[in-house]
Motif scaffolding. Structure first.
Motif, PDB file in Angstrom:
ATOM      1  N   MET A   1       0.836  -1.207   0.000  1.00 61.01           N
ATOM      2  CA  MET A   1       0.000   0.000   0.000  1.00 61.01           C
ATOM      3  C   MET A   1       0.868   1.254   0.000  1.00 61.01           C
ATOM      4  SD  MET A   1      -3.262  -0.760   2.480  1.00 61.01           S
ATOM      5  CE  MET A   1      -3.457  -2.424   3.079  1.00 61.01           C
ATOM      6  N   LYS A   2       1.874   1.277   0.854  1.00 60.47           N
ATOM      7  CA  LYS A   2       2.768   2.442   0.931  1.00 60.47           C
ATOM      8  C   LYS A   2       3.498   2.671  -0.384  1.00 60.47           C
ATOM      9  CE  LYS A   2       6.301   4.536   3.873  1.00 60.47           C
ATOM     10  NZ  LYS A   2       7.147   4.362   5.090  1.00 60.47           N
ATOM     11  N   ASN A   3       3.805   1.581  -1.093  1.00 62.53           N
ATOM     12  CA  ASN A   3       4.488   1.692  -2.384  1.00 62.53           C
ATOM     13  C   ASN A   3       3.599   2.253  -3.489  1.00 62.53           C
ATOM     14  OD1 ASN A   3       6.805   0.662  -1.295  1.00 62.53           O
ATOM     15  ND2 ASN A   3       6.606  -1.385  -2.184  1.00 62.53           N
TER      16      ASN A   3
ATOM     17  N   LYS B   1      -6.742   2.960   5.662  1.00 62.63           N
ATOM     18  CA  LYS B   1      -7.134   4.300   6.108  1.00 62.63           C
ATOM     19  C   LYS B   1      -5.903   5.205   6.192  1.00 62.63           C
ATOM     20  CE  LYS B   1     -10.610   6.701   8.101  1.00 62.63           C
ATOM     21  NZ  LYS B   1     -11.988   6.849   7.569  1.00 62.63           N
ATOM     22  N   ARG B   2      -4.802   4.655   6.687  1.00 68.89           N
ATOM     23  CA  ARG B   2      -3.565   5.428   6.832  1.00 68.89           C
ATOM     24  C   ARG B   2      -3.055   5.919   5.475  1.00 68.89           C
ATOM     25  NH1 ARG B   2       0.127   8.131   6.542  1.00 68.89           N
ATOM     26  NH2 ARG B   2       2.085   8.200   7.740  1.00 68.89           N
ATOM     27  N   TYR B   3      -3.218   5.105   4.428  1.00 63.28           N
ATOM     28  CA  TYR B   3      -2.686   5.452   3.115  1.00 63.28           C
ATOM     29  C   TYR B   3      -3.768   5.930   2.144  1.00 63.28           C
ATOM     30  CZ  TYR B   3       1.633   3.483   4.848  1.00 63.28           C
ATOM     31  OH  TYR B   3       2.763   3.245   5.592  1.00 63.28           O
ATOM     32  N   ASN B   4      -4.935   6.245   2.680  1.00 58.89           N
ATOM     33  CA  ASN B   4      -6.037   6.821   1.885  1.00 58.89           C
ATOM     34  C   ASN B   4      -6.436   5.942   0.701  1.00 58.89           C
ATOM     35  OD1 ASN B   4      -6.240   9.282   3.447  1.00 58.89           O
ATOM     36  ND2 ASN B   4      -4.301   9.891   2.496  1.00 58.89           N
ATOM     37  N   ILE B   5      -6.500   4.645   0.960  1.00 59.17           N
ATOM     38  CA  ILE B   5      -6.915   3.686  -0.066  1.00 59.17           C
ATOM     39  C   ILE B   5      -8.336   3.228   0.257  1.00 59.17           C
ATOM     40  CG2 ILE B   5      -6.457   1.420  -1.091  1.00 59.17           C
ATOM     41  CD1 ILE B   5      -3.487   1.887  -0.273  1.00 59.17           C
ATOM     42  N   PRO B   6      -9.266   3.319  -0.693  1.00 63.81           N
ATOM     43  CA  PRO B   6     -10.645   2.904  -0.400  1.00 63.81           C
ATOM     44  C   PRO B   6     -10.741   1.413  -0.084  1.00 63.81           C
ATOM     45  CG  PRO B   6     -10.379   3.389  -2.744  1.00 63.81           C
ATOM     46  CD  PRO B   6      -9.121   3.836  -2.069  1.00 63.81           C
ATOM     47  N   PHE B   7     -11.510   1.117   0.941  1.00 62.38           N
ATOM     48  CA  PHE B   7     -11.664  -0.249   1.448  1.00 62.38           C
ATOM     49  C   PHE B   7     -13.135  -0.631   1.315  1.00 62.38           C
ATOM     50  CE2 PHE B   7     -12.792  -3.211   4.781  1.00 62.38           C
ATOM     51  CZ  PHE B   7     -11.752  -4.122   4.799  1.00 62.38           C
TER      52      PHE B   7
ATOM     53  N   THR C   1      -8.736  -8.934   8.619  1.00 60.02           N
ATOM     54  CA  THR C   1      -9.358  -7.958   7.724  1.00 60.02           C
ATOM     55  C   THR C   1      -9.315  -6.559   8.319  1.00 60.02           C
ATOM     56  OG1 THR C   1     -10.839  -9.651   6.815  1.00 60.02           O
ATOM     57  CG2 THR C   1     -11.483  -7.359   6.499  1.00 60.02           C
ATOM     58  N   SER C   2      -9.569  -6.453   9.617  1.00 59.59           N
ATOM     59  CA  SER C   2      -9.577  -5.121  10.236  1.00 59.59           C
ATOM     60  C   SER C   2      -8.205  -4.472  10.179  1.00 59.59           C
ATOM     61  CB  SER C   2     -10.073  -5.211  11.684  1.00 59.59           C
ATOM     62  OG  SER C   2      -9.171  -5.948  12.489  1.00 59.59           O
ATOM     63  N   VAL C   3      -7.142  -5.282  10.232  1.00 60.54           N
ATOM     64  CA  VAL C   3      -5.786  -4.741  10.108  1.00 60.54           C
ATOM     65  C   VAL C   3      -5.603  -4.106   8.734  1.00 60.54           C
ATOM     66  CG1 VAL C   3      -3.328  -5.286  10.166  1.00 60.54           C
ATOM     67  CG2 VAL C   3      -4.900  -6.457  11.722  1.00 60.54           C
ATOM     68  N   VAL C   4      -6.066  -4.802   7.701  1.00 62.43           N
ATOM     69  CA  VAL C   4      -5.978  -4.277   6.336  1.00 62.43           C
ATOM     70  C   VAL C   4      -6.727  -2.952   6.237  1.00 62.43           C
ATOM     71  CG1 VAL C   4      -6.571  -4.704   3.914  1.00 62.43           C
ATOM     72  CG2 VAL C   4      -5.714  -6.579   5.334  1.00 62.43           C
ATOM     73  N   ALA C   5      -7.910  -2.897   6.839  1.00 61.04           N
ATOM     74  CA  ALA C   5      -8.730  -1.684   6.770  1.00 61.04           C
ATOM     75  C   ALA C   5      -8.059  -0.509   7.476  1.00 61.04           C
ATOM     76  CB  ALA C   5     -10.099  -1.954   7.387  1.00 61.04           C
ATOM     77  N   ILE C   6      -7.438  -0.776   8.616  1.00 64.09           N
ATOM     78  CA  ILE C   6      -6.758   0.286   9.367  1.00 64.09           C
ATOM     79  C   ILE C   6      -5.579   0.830   8.568  1.00 64.09           C
ATOM     80  CG2 ILE C   6      -5.364   0.729  11.429  1.00 64.09           C
ATOM     81  CD1 ILE C   6      -7.230  -1.363  12.855  1.00 64.09           C
ATOM     82  N   VAL C   7      -4.805  -0.057   7.962  1.00 59.54           N
ATOM     83  CA  VAL C   7      -3.661   0.382   7.159  1.00 59.54           C
ATOM     84  C   VAL C   7      -4.144   1.150   5.918  1.00 59.54           C
ATOM     85  CG1 VAL C   7      -1.647  -0.371   5.846  1.00 59.54           C
ATOM     86  CG2 VAL C   7      -2.226  -1.518   7.990  1.00 59.54           C
TER      87      VAL C   7
END
Length: 364
Positions: free
Chosen positions: A233-235, A268-274, A260-266
């Motif tokens: 995601m950061k990349n 959110k940090r990188y402004n990627i729609p979940f 799944t919640s871990v993916v959603a939290i990350v």
């Protein structure tokens, strides 16, 4: 030379009515071995659901509908009350196999409603109606998944990178999958998505199932360990995240495979729609929030021993092994259903989805 039959050409879950069997792919053997099970005994059907031989909320629902039909088919009773008593026992037995996936209860209750609504008919007529309902549930699943795919495609562009967690693919449904439906439809239309599949510890559904079915179907898929999702995601390699779910509460909280919640939290940090991809059968408006969802606890051996040649942790170590976690609604960009995309506030938009369903329920 005969060409190999691909996984997508097999039925994930089906009815062999002539032989009174539930037919499933044994997903615990994938990807190493392709084994078709023909289950005629209710205990075997219960164990297939519990031990994840058939898994994924929609597929579990279809399997339960077929399973309880097969139980009804074997009941020897002419009187309605005698028949219903035994039918109800069979329904409750299958319902006890897994507690979190609401499709299990939705399908069984739908079959139960058929019986109750036809009290005045003969037992043989009721059995035929149950057969028809089980087939209808299976047929509807294909339509539902395709619709989710169509709505999901409106959220991404050709060439996008998409990340998914666990398996919400064809192996979790009858066809297309939920979270993978936009991927499969996009592949058919030349979108050239770049898919990242989390391995999904501890049962590795992403590694064994999602990566397997997408790769075999010709999609561009890269397998990553769960703890690598933040890096991709950061990349900037991921433009959207699609996951399935096992139960959505009325406020939009969603229970899905652990992690799944871990993916959603990350995300959110990188402004990627979940996005949660959920058939309306997976949305439980009687469950107010995610805190009310019962989370299944799985055996410790899945963490300490499964997949390893030798045990990989100390004997006697304490293990916490929940099968699911709940993603809070404020982390979810949208819930993609067969009747449209719900967005916050979910308490209102999910009601709108069900109003659309009521209006168009017979249209397909």
């Amino acid at each position: 030379m005969e060409s190999k039959k691909l996984i997508m050409n097999y039925d994930t879950v089906a009815l062999d009515d002539e032989n009174s069997a539930l037919v499933i792919i044994d997903q615990t053997k994938l990807p190493g071995k392709m084994e078709i099970l023909r289950l005629t005994n209710q205990k075997d059907i219960w164990e297939a659901i519990y031990f994840l031989k058939v898994r994924g909320a929609p597929a579990i629902g279809v399997a339960a509908a077929i399973g309880v039909y097969l139980a009804a088919k074997e009941i020897q009773a002419d009187d309605f009350d005698d028949f219903y008593k035994l039918f109800d026992q069979a329904k409750d037995y299958l319902a006890s196999s897994r507690p979190t996936a609401v499709n299990l209860f939705w399908a069984l209750n739908r079959m139960d409603s058929v019986v109750k609504a036809n009290r005045g008919k003969s037992v043989s007529e009721i059995k035929e109606l149950l057969h028809n309902e089980a087939i209808a549930i299976r047929k509807e699943d294909i339509w539902v998944c395709k619709q989710i795919g169509e709505f999901g495609l409106t959220l991404v562009k050709p060439g996008d990178g998409i990340l998914t967690h666990c398996n919400a693919g064809q192996l979790a449904t009858v066809k297309y999958g939920t979270a993978t439906a936009p991927m499969y439809l996009g592949h058919e239309r030349g979108y050239n998505f770049k898919i990242f599949a989390d391995e999904t510890r501890p049962l590795l559904q992403g590694a064994r199932l999602t990566a397997f079915e997408l790769f075999e179907s010709g999609l561009d898929v890269t397998l990553i360990c769960d703890n690598m999702s933040a890096t991709v995601m950061k990349n900037g390699w991921v433009k959207a995240i699609f996951v399935g779910c096992d139960r959505v509460a009325a406020n939009g909280d969603a229970a899905n495979k652990i992690g799944t919640s871990v993916v959603a939290i990350v995300a959110k940090r990188y402004n990627i729609p979940f996005y949660i991809c959920a058939p309306t059968s997976t949305i439980d408006m009687s469950t107010k929030t995610g805190a009310d969802i019962k989370i299944e606890q799985r055996p410790a051996e899945e963490v300490t021993e499964m997949w390893y040649k030798e045990r990989m942790s100390p004997e006697g170590i304490k293990v916490f092994n929940p099968a699911f976690d709940v993603t809070d609604n404020d982390l979810i960009s949208g819930i993609v259903t067969e009747y449209g995309i719900a967005r916050a506030p979910y308490t209102e938009t999910l009601k709108d989805i069900f109003q659309k369903k009521e209006k168009f329920k017979d249209s397909f």
